[in-house]
Design a protein around this motif. Structure first.
Motif, PDB file in Angstrom:
ATOM      1  N   GLY A 127      11.159   9.245  -3.049  1.00 12.37           N
ATOM      2  CA  GLY A 127      10.364   8.308  -3.834  1.00 12.37           C
ATOM      3  C   GLY A 127       9.105   7.842  -3.124  1.00 12.37           C
ATOM      4  N   GLU A 128       8.931   8.201  -1.852  1.00 11.08           N
ATOM      5  CA  GLU A 128       7.721   7.850  -1.106  1.00 11.08           C
ATOM      6  C   GLU A 128       6.838   9.080  -0.943  1.00 11.08           C
ATOM      7  OE1 GLU A 128       9.297   4.260   1.779  1.00 11.08           O
ATOM      8  OE2 GLU A 128       9.234   6.275   2.606  1.00 11.08           O
ATOM      9  N   ARG A 129       5.549   8.845  -0.785  1.00 16.99           N
ATOM     10  CA  ARG A 129       4.591   9.922  -0.563  1.00 16.99           C
ATOM     11  C   ARG A 129       3.678   9.522   0.577  1.00 16.99           C
ATOM     12  NH1 ARG A 129       6.766  13.895  -2.289  1.00 16.99           N
ATOM     13  NH2 ARG A 129       4.844  15.047  -2.555  1.00 16.99           N
ATOM     14  N   VAL A 183      -2.042  -1.331  -2.938  1.00 19.83           N
ATOM     15  CA  VAL A 183      -1.968   0.006  -3.509  1.00 19.83           C
ATOM     16  C   VAL A 183      -3.042   0.864  -2.840  1.00 19.83           C
ATOM     17  CG1 VAL A 183      -2.398   1.367  -5.594  1.00 19.83           C
ATOM     18  CG2 VAL A 183      -1.106  -0.760  -5.749  1.00 19.83           C
ATOM     19  N   VAL A 184      -2.655   2.060  -2.397  1.00 16.15           N
ATOM     20  CA  VAL A 184      -3.598   3.013  -1.817  1.00 16.15           C
ATOM     21  C   VAL A 184      -3.615   4.249  -2.702  1.00 16.15           C
ATOM     22  CG1 VAL A 184      -4.135   4.457   0.184  1.00 16.15           C
ATOM     23  CG2 VAL A 184      -3.180   2.165   0.519  1.00 16.15           C
ATOM     24  N   ILE A 185      -4.802   4.641  -3.128  1.00 20.32           N
ATOM     25  CA  ILE A 185      -4.974   5.843  -3.932  1.00 20.32           C
ATOM     26  C   ILE A 185      -5.700   6.865  -3.062  1.00 20.32           C
ATOM     27  CG2 ILE A 185      -5.992   6.836  -6.017  1.00 20.32           C
ATOM     28  CD1 ILE A 185      -5.997   3.924  -7.160  1.00 20.32           C
ATOM     29  N   GLY A 186      -5.064   8.015  -2.888  1.00 26.25           N
ATOM     30  CA  GLY A 186      -5.663   9.042  -2.037  1.00 26.25           C
ATOM     31  C   GLY A 186      -5.034  10.394  -2.307  1.00 26.25           C
ATOM     32  N   ALA A 187      -5.249  11.307  -1.399  1.00 26.33           N
ATOM     33  CA  ALA A 187      -4.715  12.661  -1.532  1.00 26.33           C
ATOM     34  C   ALA A 187      -3.263  12.691  -1.068  1.00 26.33           C
ATOM     35  CB  ALA A 187      -5.545  13.636  -0.707  1.00 26.33           C
ATOM     36  N   ASP A 188      -2.362  13.195  -1.896  1.00 23.40           N
ATOM     37  CA  ASP A 188      -0.951  13.326  -1.553  1.00 23.40           C
ATOM     38  C   ASP A 188      -0.782  14.528  -0.630  1.00 23.40           C
ATOM     39  OD1 ASP A 188       1.776  13.718  -1.380  1.00 23.40           O
ATOM     40  OD2 ASP A 188       2.119  13.775  -3.537  1.00 23.40           O
ATOM     41  N   LEU A 189      -0.566  14.253   0.651  1.00 19.45           N
ATOM     42  CA  LEU A 189      -0.386  15.315   1.631  1.00 19.45           C
ATOM     43  C   LEU A 189       1.013  15.292   2.246  1.00 19.45           C
ATOM     44  CD1 LEU A 189      -3.853  15.391   3.448  1.00 19.45           C
ATOM     45  CD2 LEU A 189      -3.022  16.797   1.573  1.00 19.45           C
ATOM     46  N   TRP A 249      12.346  -4.445   1.706  1.00 16.03           N
ATOM     47  CA  TRP A 249      11.223  -4.521   0.778  1.00 16.03           C
ATOM     48  C   TRP A 249      11.392  -3.466  -0.307  1.00 16.03           C
ATOM     49  CZ3 TRP A 249       7.578  -0.751  -0.438  1.00 16.03           C
ATOM     50  CH2 TRP A 249       6.517  -1.177  -1.246  1.00 16.03           C
ATOM     51  N   GLU A 250      11.075  -3.838  -1.519  1.00 11.34           N
ATOM     52  CA  GLU A 250      11.042  -2.886  -2.622  1.00 11.34           C
ATOM     53  C   GLU A 250       9.786  -3.136  -3.435  1.00 11.34           C
ATOM     54  OE1 GLU A 250      14.363  -1.773  -4.852  1.00 11.34           O
ATOM     55  OE2 GLU A 250      15.796  -2.299  -3.288  1.00 11.34           O
ATOM     56  N   ALA A 251       9.135  -2.079  -3.837  1.00  6.09           N
ATOM     57  CA  ALA A 251       7.918  -2.198  -4.633  1.00  6.09           C
ATOM     58  C   ALA A 251       8.235  -2.808  -5.995  1.00  6.09           C
ATOM     59  CB  ALA A 251       7.273  -0.824  -4.813  1.00  6.09           C
ATOM     60  N   ASP A 252       7.351  -3.691  -6.452  1.00  7.76           N
ATOM     61  CA  ASP A 252       7.490  -4.341  -7.749  1.00  7.76           C
ATOM     62  C   ASP A 252       6.515  -3.688  -8.722  1.00  7.76           C
ATOM     63  OD1 ASP A 252       7.600  -5.981  -9.963  1.00  7.76           O
ATOM     64  OD2 ASP A 252       6.991  -7.801  -8.904  1.00  7.76           O
ATOM     65  N   SER A 253       7.036  -2.837  -9.580  1.00 11.07           N
ATOM     66  CA  SER A 253       6.158  -2.097 -10.495  1.00 11.07           C
ATOM     67  C   SER A 253       5.576  -2.969 -11.605  1.00 11.07           C
ATOM     68  CB  SER A 253       6.906  -0.912 -11.110  1.00 11.07           C
ATOM     69  OG  SER A 253       8.010  -1.375 -11.868  1.00 11.07           O
ATOM     70  N   SER A 254       5.992  -4.227 -11.681  1.00 13.18           N
ATOM     71  CA  SER A 254       5.416  -5.114 -12.690  1.00 13.18           C
ATOM     72  C   SER A 254       4.188  -5.867 -12.164  1.00 13.18           C
ATOM     73  CB  SER A 254       6.460  -6.128 -13.177  1.00 13.18           C
ATOM     74  OG  SER A 254       6.789  -7.044 -12.154  1.00 13.18           O
ATOM     75  N   ALA A 255       3.900  -5.755 -10.853  1.00 11.78           N
ATOM     76  CA  ALA A 255       2.725  -6.417 -10.279  1.00 11.78           C
ATOM     77  C   ALA A 255       1.454  -5.811 -10.874  1.00 11.78           C
ATOM     78  CB  ALA A 255       2.722  -6.279  -8.760  1.00 11.78           C
ATOM     79  N   SER A 256       0.435  -6.648 -11.006  1.00 11.75           N
ATOM     80  CA  SER A 256      -0.837  -6.217 -11.595  1.00 11.75           C
ATOM     81  C   SER A 256      -1.920  -6.071 -10.528  1.00 11.75           C
ATOM     82  CB  SER A 256      -1.312  -7.246 -12.625  1.00 11.75           C
ATOM     83  OG  SER A 256      -0.393  -7.353 -13.670  1.00 11.75           O
ATOM     84  N   TYR A 274       2.419  17.160   5.887  1.00 11.55           N
ATOM     85  CA  TYR A 274       2.735  16.384   7.086  1.00 11.55           C
ATOM     86  C   TYR A 274       4.220  16.205   7.360  1.00 11.55           C
ATOM     87  CZ  TYR A 274      -2.069  14.975   8.031  1.00 11.55           C
ATOM     88  OH  TYR A 274      -3.402  14.966   8.361  1.00 11.55           O
ATOM     89  N   GLU A 275       5.104  16.414   6.360  1.00 12.96           N
ATOM     90  CA  GLU A 275       6.504  16.038   6.531  1.00 12.96           C
ATOM     91  C   GLU A 275       7.202  16.756   7.681  1.00 12.96           C
ATOM     92  OE1 GLU A 275       8.484  16.633   2.821  1.00 12.96           O
ATOM     93  OE2 GLU A 275       7.900  18.722   2.692  1.00 12.96           O
TER      94      GLU A 275
END
Length: 89
Positions: A68-70, A45-51, A5-12, A55-56
């Protein structure tokens, strides 16, 4: 084997899943995060706090964060409010 799977940045943005943060009383602003949206290609799409940094070093075995992932955290109320909008299959 399934394709990678790869994210499609052209999706709306198609529709919000659940209620806005304002409706849930999680923010004083009208458009602030956290939020969950379905894209027109079915991805979410999930919008939240980048932690990611917090956690890493303590991820469970078998879990990794690729370049490239958060890791994003959202309130329990946000995902519960979206449950009715998420299909079972």
């Amino acid at each position: 084997m399934a394709e990678k799977w790869e994210a499609d940045s052209s999706a709306s943005f198609l529709r919000r899943l659940g209620k806005s943060s304002h409706e849930l009383g999680q923010t004083s602003g009208d458009g602030s995060c956290p939020d969950i949206w379905e894209l027109d290609n079915g991805d979410v799409v999930v919008i939240g706090a980048d932690l990611t940094t917090s956690y890493e070093s303590r991820l469970p075995d078998g879990v990794s964060i690729d370049p490239g992932e958060r890791l994003v955290v959202i309130p329990r109320a946000t995902i519960l409010a979206a449950k009715a909008d998420i299909p079972d299959a």
